[in-house]
Design a protein around this motif. Structure first.
Motif, mmCIF file in Angstrom:
data_model
loop_
_atom_site.group_PDB
_atom_site.id
_atom_site.type_symbol
_atom_site.label_atom_id
_atom_site.label_comp_id
_atom_site.label_asym_id
_atom_site.label_seq_id
_atom_site.Cartn_x
_atom_site.Cartn_y
_atom_site.Cartn_z
ATOM 1 N N TRP A 71 0.805 -1.161 -0.067
ATOM 2 C CA TRP A 71 -0.162 0.020 -0.176
ATOM 3 C C TRP A 71 0.791 1.277 -0.041
ATOM 4 O O TRP A 71 2.005 1.446 0.730
ATOM 5 N N ARG A 72 0.463 1.980 -0.754
ATOM 6 C CA ARG A 72 1.255 3.449 -1.173
ATOM 7 C C ARG A 72 0.487 4.579 -1.293
ATOM 8 O O ARG A 72 -0.713 4.452 -1.796
ATOM 9 N N PHE A 73 0.895 5.673 -1.329
ATOM 10 C CA PHE A 73 0.127 7.032 -1.617
ATOM 11 C C PHE A 73 1.108 8.007 -2.439
ATOM 12 O O PHE A 73 2.249 8.069 -2.183
ATOM 13 N N SER A 74 0.296 8.691 -3.238
ATOM 14 C CA SER A 74 1.133 9.667 -3.936
ATOM 15 C C SER A 74 0.139 10.663 -4.721
ATOM 16 O O SER A 74 -1.015 10.365 -4.785
ATOM 17 N N TRP A 75 0.562 11.922 -4.834
ATOM 18 C CA TRP A 75 -0.442 12.815 -5.487
ATOM 19 C C TRP A 75 -0.988 12.561 -6.989
ATOM 20 O O TRP A 75 -1.873 12.821 -7.149
ATOM 21 N N THR A 101 2.191 6.789 -9.429
ATOM 22 C CA THR A 101 2.252 6.560 -8.363
ATOM 23 C C THR A 101 3.535 6.117 -7.579
ATOM 24 O O THR A 101 3.640 6.303 -6.619
ATOM 25 N N VAL A 106 -7.803 2.046 -6.359
ATOM 26 C CA VAL A 106 -7.329 1.070 -5.261
ATOM 27 C C VAL A 106 -6.263 -0.047 -5.722
ATOM 28 O O VAL A 106 -5.551 -0.425 -5.006
ATOM 29 N N LEU A 133 -1.575 9.605 -7.876
ATOM 30 C CA LEU A 133 -2.976 8.669 -7.544
ATOM 31 C C LEU A 133 -3.911 9.584 -7.332
ATOM 32 O O LEU A 133 -5.152 9.273 -7.958
ATOM 33 N N VAL A 134 -3.976 10.719 -6.493
ATOM 34 C CA VAL A 134 -5.284 11.526 -6.476
ATOM 35 C C VAL A 134 -5.589 12.244 -7.524
ATOM 36 O O VAL A 134 -6.704 12.360 -8.061
ATOM 37 N N ALA A 174 -3.083 1.612 -5.761
ATOM 38 C CA ALA A 174 -2.430 1.725 -4.504
ATOM 39 C C ALA A 174 -2.146 0.841 -3.676
ATOM 40 O O ALA A 174 -1.187 0.817 -3.046
#
Length: 462
Positions: free
Chosen positions: A65-69, A116, A453, A71-72, A456
């Motif tokens: 699981w990871r996040f980045s702008w 991402t 999802v 992905l937004v 992510a």
């Protein structure tokens, strides 16, 4: 007693409906693919899944699981596509506007998903040692490379050994004019990701008309299989195949010399596809189905289109044969190499199920829902059914060939867009009943949510 039996039957009816539902079986297939795959990965690490039934970057733990702008950004773009569907914007635009808009949207969505993981998310599939680009340093001049390709196959990386020599020759040509390194390969992926949905929409227009272009447009922008478009050369292959089909169906609705010209364009593209990927052999079923249907309906464009296509494809094959590469010899040697490698550790019983599970994830719930509705309407199917059936036939043929055990989320990218066309059955006109509008919004939103999802959570190998 009759009343009691009737009450009992009514009591069992909901359970029977649940058991008989295609959605239940889809969930079961995915669940079995996951649980069985996890057990196999522990027992036989050489199957290299990591995210069963999908392939992860880490062969043991592919879920990260990871996040980045970025992905937004993908989520925001997806929300705009959902809003366009809810407000009926697709029905206000002309076809000449929709096609390039979908091309740009699909490429943007895929690029944002890939970002991402930053620059690596774009470049990983280009510069990895197992990919095509790494072979340019060891390959001889292009003519000798093609002539000795089968003989020297075990010298090259995994991806080169699994494909005809066409894409490596293309990269060598780009390298010779100064387009070196990974970014030109990324550029080809972006180009393919944009051109593929445009080709599909042209084919849909030729078969089903403008309304079906509008139905399919949002689903081709935000398809979950976008995760693998920007990370492999298969994105480029899908574009070549899509425009080959588009040229074919345009020929089927034409006459005389124009039909021959469209057929020749189709033959060049589909013939070239054969020398980019061995999957091009089964992909021919996609245009074959509408051709057979047109022949049965005695359409005048069938004969000239087929003549043009066969002649052009034969010419492409003759050029490669004269250069020293015989397709059947290459396919046979690749098959031997495949069975001597990872495939020997991948049991048929599992991947007979897992390949279907991976496909269901890649095409998303809207495409599957469209396939279910298409089956329910099989007595009066829409015209675009011929394209969907062609995609299903090609995918089934590839599955039965046993040439692909795992990795089908990438390898079968050729076929997925044609299954996505079925999802258009869930996208109704804006003046439809409120229930129809809600279904359309839910269908597109489900694709967006799954894609975001999944990106992510999954660190893909490509």
């Amino acid at each position: 007693m009759t009343g009691a039996s009737s009450d009992s039957a009514r009591g069992r009816s909901p359970l029977r409906r649940i058991v008989a539902s295609p959605w239940t079986w889809a969930v079961v297939v995915i669940a079995v693919s996951v649980s069985w795959g996890i057990r196999l990965q522990r027992e036989t690490p050489e199957i290299f899944l990591g995210a069963a039934p999908l392939v992860g970057q880490d062969p043991k733990h592919g879920w990260v699981w990871r996040f980045s702008w970025a992905l937004v950004g993908a989520a925001v773009l997806g929300a705009l596509v959902v809003a366009a569907t809810a407000r009926g914007w697709w029905w206000r635009l002309r076809t000449r506007t929709i096609v390039p808009l979908v091309a740009i949207g699909a490429a943007s969505f895929a690029v944002l998903l890939a970002l991402t993981d930053g620059r690596e998310g774009l470049l990983r599939g280009a510069v990895h040692p197992t990919e095509y680009l790494a072979n340019l340093e060891i390959m001889p001049p292009a003519g000798e490379f093609v002539r000795r390709f089968v003989e020297d196959l075990d010298r090259y990386s995994v991806h080169v050994r699994g494909h005809p020599p066409g894409f490596v020759v293309l990269l060598a040509a780009l390298d010779s004019i100064g387009l070196e390194g990974g970014w030109p390969v990324v550029g080809l992926s972006v180009l393919g990701t944009a051109l593929m949905p445009a080709g599909v929409l042209v084919a849909v227009w030729a078969v089903g008309g403008v309304d079906w272009v509008r139905r399919c447009a949002p689903l081709l922008v935000v398809a979950p299989y976008a995760l693998w478009m920007m990370t492999s050369a298969d994105a480029f292959f899908t574009a070549v195949g899509a425009w080959g089909v588009a040229a074919c169906v345009l020929g089927l609705r034409s006459r005389g010399g124009r039909a021959v010209a469209w057929g020749a364009a189709s033959g060049i593209l589909l013939g070239t596809l054969l020398f980019l990927t061995y999957g091009g052999a089964t992909f021919v079923l996609v245009p074959l189905v509408p051709t057979i249907v047109a022949w049965r309906r005695r359409r005048p464009g069938v004969a000239p289109t087929v003549v043009g296509a066969v002649g052009a494809a034969a010419l492409v094959t003759a050029v490669w044969t004269a250069a020293g590469f015989w397709w059947f010899e290459g396919a046979a040697e690749t098959r031997l190499q495949y069975w001597a490698g990872t495939a020997q550790f991948r049991p048929l019983a599992y991947f007979a199920v897992a390949n279907v599970g991976a496909t269901l994830i890649a095409i998303g719930p809207a495409s599957f829902g469209g396939l279910v509705r298409l089956w329910q309407q099989r007595r009066r199917p829409p015209a675009v059914t011929v394209l969907v059936l062609g995609g299903l036939a090609a995918l089934l043929a590839s599955h039965l060939s046993q040439y692909s055990r795992a990795e089908v989320e990438r390898i079968w990218l050729l076929f997925f867009p044609w299954l996505a066309v079925a999802g258009g059955l869930l996208i109704d006109r804006p003046d439809a009943a409120p229930g129809g509008r809600r279904l359309a919004v839910a269908a597109v939103a489900s694709q967006v949510v799954l894609a975001v999802v999944l990106q992510a959570a999954l660190e893909s190998k490509w």
